[in-house]
Scaffold this active site. Structure first.
Site, short mmCIF file in Angstrom:
data_model
loop_
_atom_site.label_atom_id
_atom_site.label_comp_id
_atom_site.label_asym_id
_atom_site.label_seq_id
_atom_site.Cartn_x
_atom_site.Cartn_y
_atom_site.Cartn_z
CG ASN A 25 -6.64 -0.64 1.11
OD1 ASN A 25 -5.89 -0.24 0.22
ND2 ASN A 25 -6.20 -1.06 2.29
CB CYS A 59 -0.95 0.00 1.19
SG CYS A 59 -2.11 -1.36 1.13
CG HIS A 115 -3.25 3.70 1.97
ND1 HIS A 115 -3.63 3.27 0.72
CD2 HIS A 115 -3.36 2.63 2.79
CE1 HIS A 115 -3.94 1.99 0.79
NE2 HIS A 115 -3.79 1.58 2.03
O1 UT7 Z 1 -3.88 -0.92 3.42
C1 UT7 Z 1 -3.13 -1.43 4.47
C2 UT7 Z 1 -3.54 -0.83 5.70
N1 UT7 Z 1 -4.78 -1.42 6.12
C3 UT7 Z 1 -5.28 -1.02 7.23
O2 UT7 Z 1 -4.69 -0.15 7.82
C4 UT7 Z 1 -6.53 -1.65 7.76
C5 UT7 Z 1 -6.54 -1.49 9.23
N2 UT7 Z 1 -7.66 -2.03 9.91
C6 UT7 Z 1 -8.94 -1.65 9.76
O3 UT7 Z 1 -9.28 -0.89 8.89
C7 UT7 Z 1 -9.94 -2.14 10.79
O4 UT7 Z 1 -9.24 -2.76 11.84
C8 UT7 Z 1 -11.03 -3.09 10.23
C9 UT7 Z 1 -12.01 -2.33 9.35
C10 UT7 Z 1 -10.36 -4.18 9.44
C11 UT7 Z 1 -11.81 -3.71 11.39
O5 UT7 Z 1 -12.34 -2.73 12.25
P1 UT7 Z 1 -12.16 -2.85 13.84
O6 UT7 Z 1 -12.89 -1.74 14.44
O7 UT7 Z 1 -10.68 -2.92 14.10
O8 UT7 Z 1 -12.88 -4.19 14.18
P2 UT7 Z 1 -12.30 -5.55 14.81
O9 UT7 Z 1 -11.28 -6.16 13.92
O10 UT7 Z 1 -11.91 -5.26 16.22
O11 UT7 Z 1 -13.58 -6.47 14.78
C12 UT7 Z 1 -14.75 -6.16 15.49
C13 UT7 Z 1 -15.77 -7.26 15.25
C14 UT7 Z 1 -15.22 -8.70 15.42
O12 UT7 Z 1 -16.19 -9.45 16.08
P3 UT7 Z 1 -16.03 -9.80 17.65
O13 UT7 Z 1 -14.73 -10.57 17.72
O14 UT7 Z 1 -15.95 -8.46 18.34
O15 UT7 Z 1 -17.23 -10.59 17.93
C15 UT7 Z 1 -15.12 -9.19 13.99
O16 UT7 Z 1 -15.27 -10.59 13.88
O17 UT7 Z 1 -16.30 -7.19 13.91
C16 UT7 Z 1 -16.27 -8.50 13.31
N3 UT7 Z 1 -16.14 -8.36 11.87
C17 UT7 Z 1 -17.19 -8.18 11.06
N4 UT7 Z 1 -18.52 -8.09 11.31
C18 UT7 Z 1 -19.33 -7.89 10.26
C19 UT7 Z 1 -15.01 -8.35 11.14
N5 UT7 Z 1 -15.31 -8.18 9.83
C20 UT7 Z 1 -16.66 -8.05 9.77
C21 UT7 Z 1 -17.57 -7.85 8.71
N6 UT7 Z 1 -18.88 -7.77 9.00
N7 UT7 Z 1 -17.15 -7.69 7.42
#
Ligand code: UT7
Length: 324
Positions: free
Chosen positions: A281, A114, A251
């Protein structure tokens, strides 16, 4: 007199197929609401079957050449930032070179995921400042849809396909920060963070392309901190700071990362170019796409001071400060 690599043209290409969040609700335990609120993404584009990264790159290159009023004969070389090349080799850059009808110059690819376009701009700047080339075509092009695990809701809803291209040309400046062109850059990587974002296949291991794996939450926290510090470092190198910046062009991975970085830099969101809602992304294509859209929308104007910053697999991250 100081030589500067100045932006002479910008352009982009997006594949035709638009995929709204709701489409993922049919096959995954996810919702438009979750994707929108956690990432800011509303839709993304996916390349058609048979449409490759070089196809997207060539279209973006033609748009940038048209914007600059230049022809391929005016270009000395091509640098493509991509992690999703058509083939293991040759480079996407040489494929673009052929399609543009160039029988001269050189082309090569840069792979910093990225952060690829930041690395490509920095490399092109160095080639221009050392007299290796007078004018370069730099492209960020990706087909991340080809490395998605469609059963993994935590990754496959976040990425999209697209390409952006920029033409950098040598021009004389004064050496002051009022000059147009690239003014400073800052590159970083730390291989100890590999597990946070990687692809689980490759030429010398599995023999196939593999699928993207990401630890989203820990990466999120690294992203806000590292993006702020790299942007501030690049600005400090030339005696500038956050308030001097007209536009942050970040980004486009997650709106919350974009907001967090702007806040830490002390800049309001109306000084940030945001395209994540429409593109998702797109990895190395994300910054040139955002630049091109920002110009098209009449936001970025000649003379504006821009800071671009990105982070991705490696981890690799960095920033470039330039005056449009
Ligand atoms: O380009 C390279 C750089 N990339 C990045 O910098 C990406 C960085 N990360 C992110 O953008 C975020 O961390 C995400 C969008 C990927 C996730 O957001 P988050 O607020 O960090 O959520 P999380 O990973 O803590 O997940 C929260 C919950 C989890 O459930 P539990 O364990 O709390 O029950 C996940 O299983 O959301 C769940 N989850 C989803 N739920 C519905 C994860 N993906 C999904 C989904 N739909 N698509």
């Amino acid at each position: 007199m100081t030589l500067r690599a100045v932006v002479e043209g910008i352009g982009h290409y997006l594949p035709e197929r638009i995929v709204p969040n709701a489409e993922f609700e049919k096959t995954l335990d996810t919702s438009d609401e979750w994707i929108r609120t956690r990432s800011g993404i509303e839709r993304r584009r996916f390349a058609a079957e048979g449409q490759s990264t070089s196809d997207l790159a060539v279209n973006a290159a033609r748009a940038a050449l048209a914007h600059a009023g230049l022809s391929p004969q005016d270009i000395d070389g091509i640098v493509v930032a991509t992690s999703t090349p058509d083939l293991t080799f040759p480079s996407v850059a040489t494929m673009v070179q052929k399609e543009l009808g160039m029988a001269h110059g050189f082309g090569f690819d840069v792979q910093a995921v990225c952060a690829g376009f930041i690395y490509a701009m920095t490399t092109a700047n160095a080639l221009i400042l050392t007299g290796q080339a007078r004018r370069l075509l730099i492209i960020g092009a990706e087909t991340f849809s080809r490395i998605m695990d469609w059963t993994d809701r935590s990754t496959c809803v976040l990425f999209g396909d697209g390409a952006g291209a920029m033409i950098l040309g040598a021009q004389d400046g004064t050496g002051e920060t009022s000059d147009r062109g690239i003014l400073s850059s800052d590159l970083n990587s730390d291989g100890r963070y590999r597990e946070m974002l990687y692809v689980d296949g490759g030429v010398s291991t599995t023999g196939n392309a593999g699928k993207l794996r990401m630890q989203g939450n820990p990466l999120f926290r690294q992203a806000v901190e590292k993006l702020t510090s790299t942007a501030e470092t690049a600005l400090e190198k030339i005696g500038l700071s956050g308030p001097d910046v007209d536009w942050i062009v970040p980004h486009q991975a997650n709106i919350r990362i974009i907001q967090g970085t702007a806040k830490k830099m002390g800049l309001p969101m109306d000084r940030v170019i945001v395209t994540v809602q429409d593109h998702g992304n797109t990895s190395a294509a994300s910054i040139p796409l955002a630049l091109s859209v920002g110009v098209e929308q009449g936001k970025i104007k000649p003379g504006d001071l821009l800071v671009t910053e990105a982070i991705g697999g490696g981890l690799a991250w960095g920033s470039v400060v330039l005056r449009w």
